[in-house]
Design a protein around this motif. Sequence first.
Motif, short mmCIF file in Angstrom:
data_model
loop_
_atom_site.label_atom_id
_atom_site.label_comp_id
_atom_site.label_asym_id
_atom_site.label_seq_id
_atom_site.Cartn_x
_atom_site.Cartn_y
_atom_site.Cartn_z
N LEU A 171 8.95 11.75 -57.57
CA LEU A 171 7.58 11.39 -57.92
C LEU A 171 6.60 12.08 -56.99
N CYS A 172 5.38 12.33 -57.50
CA CYS A 172 4.34 12.91 -56.65
C CYS A 172 2.97 12.58 -57.22
N ALA A 219 3.04 12.74 -61.19
CA ALA A 219 4.06 13.60 -61.79
C ALA A 219 5.43 12.99 -61.52
N ALA A 220 6.30 13.04 -62.52
CA ALA A 220 7.65 12.48 -62.39
C ALA A 220 8.64 13.46 -63.00
N SER A 221 9.70 13.77 -62.25
CA SER A 221 10.73 14.68 -62.76
C SER A 221 12.00 13.90 -63.08
N ALA A 222 12.79 14.45 -63.99
CA ALA A 222 13.94 13.71 -64.50
C ALA A 222 15.23 14.53 -64.44
N VAL A 223 16.35 13.83 -64.65
CA VAL A 223 17.66 14.48 -64.59
C VAL A 223 17.88 15.43 -65.77
N ASP A 224 17.09 15.30 -66.83
CA ASP A 224 17.25 16.20 -67.97
C ASP A 224 16.38 17.45 -67.85
N GLY A 225 15.73 17.65 -66.67
CA GLY A 225 14.92 18.83 -66.45
C GLY A 225 13.48 18.70 -66.90
N MET A 226 13.08 17.52 -67.37
CA MET A 226 11.71 17.30 -67.83
C MET A 226 10.79 16.92 -66.67
N ILE A 227 9.51 17.30 -66.81
CA ILE A 227 8.45 16.81 -65.93
C ILE A 227 7.47 16.02 -66.79
N HIS A 228 7.17 14.80 -66.35
CA HIS A 228 6.24 13.92 -67.06
C HIS A 228 4.98 13.74 -66.22
N MET A 229 3.81 13.68 -66.89
CA MET A 229 2.55 13.48 -66.20
C MET A 229 1.89 12.19 -66.71
N PHE A 230 1.40 11.37 -65.77
CA PHE A 230 0.81 10.09 -66.12
C PHE A 230 -0.63 9.99 -65.63
N ASP A 231 -1.49 9.44 -66.50
CA ASP A 231 -2.85 9.06 -66.12
C ASP A 231 -2.75 7.65 -65.53
N MET A 232 -2.95 7.53 -64.22
CA MET A 232 -2.74 6.25 -63.56
C MET A 232 -3.83 5.23 -63.89
N SER A 233 -5.01 5.70 -64.25
CA SER A 233 -6.09 4.77 -64.62
C SER A 233 -5.76 4.05 -65.92
N GLN A 237 1.32 8.08 -70.33
CA GLN A 237 1.80 9.45 -70.16
C GLN A 237 0.87 10.38 -70.93
N ILE A 238 0.42 11.45 -70.27
CA ILE A 238 -0.53 12.36 -70.92
C ILE A 238 0.11 13.66 -71.37
N THR A 239 1.23 14.03 -70.75
CA THR A 239 1.93 15.23 -71.19
C THR A 239 3.31 15.27 -70.54
N GLY A 240 4.12 16.20 -71.00
CA GLY A 240 5.44 16.40 -70.44
C GLY A 240 6.01 17.71 -70.97
N TRP A 241 6.89 18.34 -70.21
CA TRP A 241 7.45 19.60 -70.67
C TRP A 241 8.80 19.85 -70.01
N PRO A 242 9.69 20.61 -70.66
CA PRO A 242 10.98 20.95 -70.07
C PRO A 242 10.78 22.01 -68.99
N THR A 270 -5.95 26.05 -69.33
CA THR A 270 -7.28 25.60 -69.75
C THR A 270 -7.28 24.23 -70.40
N SER A 271 -6.13 23.74 -70.80
CA SER A 271 -6.09 22.43 -71.43
C SER A 271 -5.02 21.57 -70.79
N ARG A 272 -5.10 20.28 -71.05
CA ARG A 272 -4.19 19.33 -70.43
C ARG A 272 -2.74 19.59 -70.80
N ASN A 273 -2.50 20.12 -71.98
CA ASN A 273 -1.14 20.30 -72.44
C ASN A 273 -0.65 21.74 -72.34
N SER A 274 -1.46 22.60 -71.74
CA SER A 274 -1.08 24.00 -71.66
C SER A 274 -0.45 24.30 -70.31
#
Length: 242
Positions: free
Chosen positions: A136-137, A146-160, A164-169, A203-207
């Motif tokens: 976690l970071c 930011a949270a990383s997983a055993v399947d190689g994914m990174i997840h991003m969270f809006d704490m407010s 989860q706002i995005t994620g990618w392998p 330029t965008s949250r998911n890019s």
Amino acid sequence: MSLYWLLALGKSYDTSTPVSRNATIYCSTEILSLDWECKSDRLLLIGTSDGCIKAWNVDAKRVVCDLNTTEAFPSVLDIKCSPVEPIFVSAAASGGAGSNYIDNLGFASLTVWNMKTWKAMTVLPLGEDPPAITSLCFNHNGKILAASAVDGMIHMFDMSAGLQITGWPAHDSSISSILFGPDETSIFSLGSDGKFCDHFHATSRNSMYMNFISSHSNNIHALEQLRSIKDKASSSAQFCSL
């Protein structure tokens, strides 16, 4: 049961630090994660393999709070304190035993805890049967996790919003550690496959895109160097506007 020990208070103190500032913390079960409370540096959070989260007070030199995750998620793989708010997030897993450690970690649970009441506030959404979260970071203002997983994914969270706002392998194998870059617009990840990668926010949250950095055997040292650079850097840039 075997006694696992930890020299806990050797945190970034110089050689002039009095010996009385040092302490040895004994725990009757395996310690899996550590993090310091950011504001005062007086509390050390300790996550164990039996679902316990202990808060060790530097001044009192004792555990001042004992928390427990749910029985379904006994392995506290990582703990991260917010740099701004009196909260922390724990990444717990349903497994953890066995010869093949990564394959036996099971599913993940991300819990947000209040450090004033020492109670769980909410569980961050990860979907159905999510693979275990390994690292976690927070970003610099605590708005993004930011949270990383055993399947190689990174997840991003809006704490407010607690969403989860995005994620990618990011890797083809488990991610060992993640860290926001010095400018807070990139994330660096270290995979169990030996790859050390950077992921830039465009330029965008998911890019996102990935740039392979290195695969040499000293990646742990490289990540520590990155952490040192991040601590020294001063930047007003935010990962994204919320």
